[in-house]
Design a protein around this motif. Sequence first.
Motif, PDB file in Angstrom:
ATOM      1  N   PRO A 137       0.929  -1.027   0.486  1.00 25.22           N
ATOM      2  CA  PRO A 137       0.068   0.059  -0.276  1.00 25.22           C
ATOM      3  C   PRO A 137       0.834   1.316   0.227  1.00 25.22           C
ATOM      4  CG  PRO A 137      -0.925  -1.533   1.740  1.00 25.22           C
ATOM      5  CD  PRO A 137       1.010  -2.056   1.073  1.00 25.22           C
ATOM      6  N   ASN A 138       0.269   2.363  -0.389  1.00 27.92           N
ATOM      7  CA  ASN A 138       0.906   3.198  -0.776  1.00 27.92           C
ATOM      8  C   ASN A 138       1.345   4.127   0.678  1.00 27.92           C
ATOM      9  OD1 ASN A 138       1.845   7.092  -0.177  1.00 27.92           O
ATOM     10  ND2 ASN A 138       1.385   6.065  -2.692  1.00 27.92           N
ATOM     11  N   THR A 139       2.540   4.361   1.114  1.00 28.29           N
ATOM     12  CA  THR A 139       3.053   4.166   2.548  1.00 28.29           C
ATOM     13  C   THR A 139       2.604   5.955   3.104  1.00 28.29           C
ATOM     14  OG1 THR A 139       4.724   4.986   2.014  1.00 28.29           O
ATOM     15  CG2 THR A 139       4.959   2.259   2.741  1.00 28.29           C
ATOM     16  N   LYS A 140       2.821   6.253   2.073  1.00 32.08           N
ATOM     17  CA  LYS A 140       3.199   8.032   2.392  1.00 32.08           C
ATOM     18  C   LYS A 140       0.986   8.134   2.406  1.00 32.08           C
ATOM     19  CE  LYS A 140       5.783   9.533  -0.401  1.00 32.08           C
ATOM     20  NZ  LYS A 140       6.955   8.119  -1.277  1.00 32.08           N
ATOM     21  N   ILE A 141       0.478   8.060   1.920  1.00 34.36           N
ATOM     22  CA  ILE A 141      -0.974   7.714   2.077  1.00 34.36           C
ATOM     23  C   ILE A 141      -1.185   7.866   3.105  1.00 34.36           C
ATOM     24  CG2 ILE A 141      -3.547   7.667   1.508  1.00 34.36           C
ATOM     25  CD1 ILE A 141      -2.373   7.183  -1.794  1.00 34.36           C
ATOM     26  N   ALA A 142      -1.155   5.970   3.922  1.00 33.12           N
ATOM     27  CA  ALA A 142      -1.121   5.384   5.102  1.00 33.12           C
ATOM     28  C   ALA A 142      -0.408   6.295   6.259  1.00 33.12           C
ATOM     29  CB  ALA A 142      -0.231   4.084   4.874  1.00 33.12           C
ATOM     30  N   VAL A 143       0.821   6.982   5.965  1.00 35.42           N
ATOM     31  CA  VAL A 143       0.990   7.637   7.322  1.00 35.42           C
ATOM     32  C   VAL A 143       0.009   9.275   7.154  1.00 35.42           C
ATOM     33  CG1 VAL A 143       2.685   9.229   7.972  1.00 35.42           C
ATOM     34  CG2 VAL A 143       3.050   7.060   6.989  1.00 35.42           C
ATOM     35  N   MET A 144      -0.210   9.468   6.174  1.00 32.41           N
ATOM     36  CA  MET A 144      -0.968  10.843   6.328  1.00 32.41           C
ATOM     37  C   MET A 144      -2.749  10.463   6.475  1.00 32.41           C
ATOM     38  SD  MET A 144      -2.164  13.966   3.689  1.00 32.41           S
ATOM     39  CE  MET A 144      -3.684  14.797   4.396  1.00 32.41           C
ATOM     40  N   VAL A 145      -3.076   9.571   6.779  1.00 33.75           N
ATOM     41  CA  VAL A 145      -4.760   8.952   7.230  1.00 33.75           C
ATOM     42  C   VAL A 145      -5.044   9.022   8.500  1.00 33.75           C
ATOM     43  CG1 VAL A 145      -6.447   6.625   6.902  1.00 33.75           C
ATOM     44  CG2 VAL A 145      -5.334   8.057   4.782  1.00 33.75           C
ATOM     45  N   PHE A 146      -3.032   8.060   8.701  1.00 24.30           N
ATOM     46  CA  PHE A 146      -3.156   7.632  10.206  1.00 24.30           C
ATOM     47  C   PHE A 146      -3.467   8.952  11.337  1.00 24.30           C
ATOM     48  CE2 PHE A 146      -1.998   3.228   8.824  1.00 24.30           C
ATOM     49  CZ  PHE A 146      -3.328   2.676   9.863  1.00 24.30           C
ATOM     50  N   GLY A 147      -2.683  10.375  10.495  1.00 27.55           N
ATOM     51  CA  GLY A 147      -2.179  11.062  10.543  1.00 27.55           C
ATOM     52  C   GLY A 147      -3.301  12.191  11.369  1.00 27.55           C
ATOM     53  N   LEU A 148      -4.579  11.288  10.311  1.00 27.68           N
ATOM     54  CA  LEU A 148      -5.894  12.356  11.167  1.00 27.68           C
ATOM     55  C   LEU A 148      -6.425  11.689  12.168  1.00 27.68           C
ATOM     56  CD1 LEU A 148      -7.762  11.980   7.293  1.00 27.68           C
ATOM     57  CD2 LEU A 148      -6.472  13.905   8.329  1.00 27.68           C
ATOM     58  N   PHE A 149      -6.338  10.417  12.060  1.00 25.83           N
ATOM     59  CA  PHE A 149      -6.493   9.769  13.403  1.00 25.83           C
ATOM     60  C   PHE A 149      -5.889  10.664  14.398  1.00 25.83           C
ATOM     61  CE2 PHE A 149      -8.186   6.122  10.380  1.00 25.83           C
ATOM     62  CZ  PHE A 149      -9.587   7.011  11.270  1.00 25.83           C
ATOM     63  N   HIS A 150      -4.356  10.602  14.511  1.00 20.99           N
ATOM     64  CA  HIS A 150      -3.731  11.226  15.464  1.00 20.99           C
ATOM     65  C   HIS A 150      -4.267  12.415  15.656  1.00 20.99           C
ATOM     66  CE1 HIS A 150      -0.450   8.219  16.544  1.00 20.99           C
ATOM     67  NE2 HIS A 150      -1.046   7.411  15.064  1.00 20.99           N
ATOM     68  N   GLY A 151      -4.429  13.183  14.976  1.00 18.19           N
ATOM     69  CA  GLY A 151      -5.102  14.381  15.258  1.00 18.19           C
ATOM     70  C   GLY A 151      -6.918  14.773  16.204  1.00 18.19           C
ATOM     71  N   PHE A 152      -7.305  13.191  15.787  1.00 19.97           N
ATOM     72  CA  PHE A 152      -8.703  13.684  16.699  1.00 19.97           C
ATOM     73  C   PHE A 152      -7.932  12.906  17.551  1.00 19.97           C
ATOM     74  CE2 PHE A 152     -11.384  12.565  12.194  1.00 19.97           C
ATOM     75  CZ  PHE A 152     -12.651  14.112  12.479  1.00 19.97           C
TER      76      PHE A 152
END
Length: 233
Positions: A137-152
């Motif tokens: 899977p695209n590692t950059k997209i995965a890091v940003m998506v999980f960043g969204l959860f960390h922000g919440f």
Amino acid sequence: MTSILKSPVGLIGLSFLFFFVGADVFAHGVDKNTEQFLLSNQGVAIGPFLYIGAKHMVTGYDHLLFLVGVIFFLFRTKDVLIYVSLFTLGHSLTLFFGVLEHITVNPFLIDAIIGLSVVYKGFDNLGGLRRLFGFQPNTKIAVMVFGLFHGFGLATKLQKFNLPQLDLWKNLLAFNVGVELGQFIALLFILIALNFWRRNEGFYAFSTATNTLLMTGGLILFGFQITGYLINA
């Protein structure tokens, strides 16, 4: 002590000790002094919110464990900056959006997902995703998506204090800048430790053990948060 630092196993243990000592192992919350300030504050307080944001990140072992997984196999400064910036963009967006738009998320569930993000990154570093699904899977997209959860996750910590709405964005901006400062300080120490370890021929030999420990830590966090959700449901 010197023999421990020269041992890859010792470095692994010391790294995890660094993350978990000084913080409550099972709940990344807010200390009493910070809680008292947030409940009583009625205006713009740039300095205190900067400090709270930095402290929250430095003691936020769940965020730090994820970042360790993200940069574990990144050897170029450019790559570290790209991935950390994507993570920063993700958690900054949901931090502001979550608090300003009053989007409520169950803190146990969001912290459980954050725990899973640590599991994901450790598993990804071991090549498990490619073996399981047949592609990476695209590692950059995965890091940003999980960043969204960390922000919440960050947003849920602030939402429970019912912060005054007047000029709230200024305090949030200060908090977010503090988070980035804390992240920078933590990453500096992590990168120093990793660069020191990478000079040891045992780095690759023990990389499997390290990322397995990351997965284990993430599963422990996930299990505790799910238990908390079920108990408090």
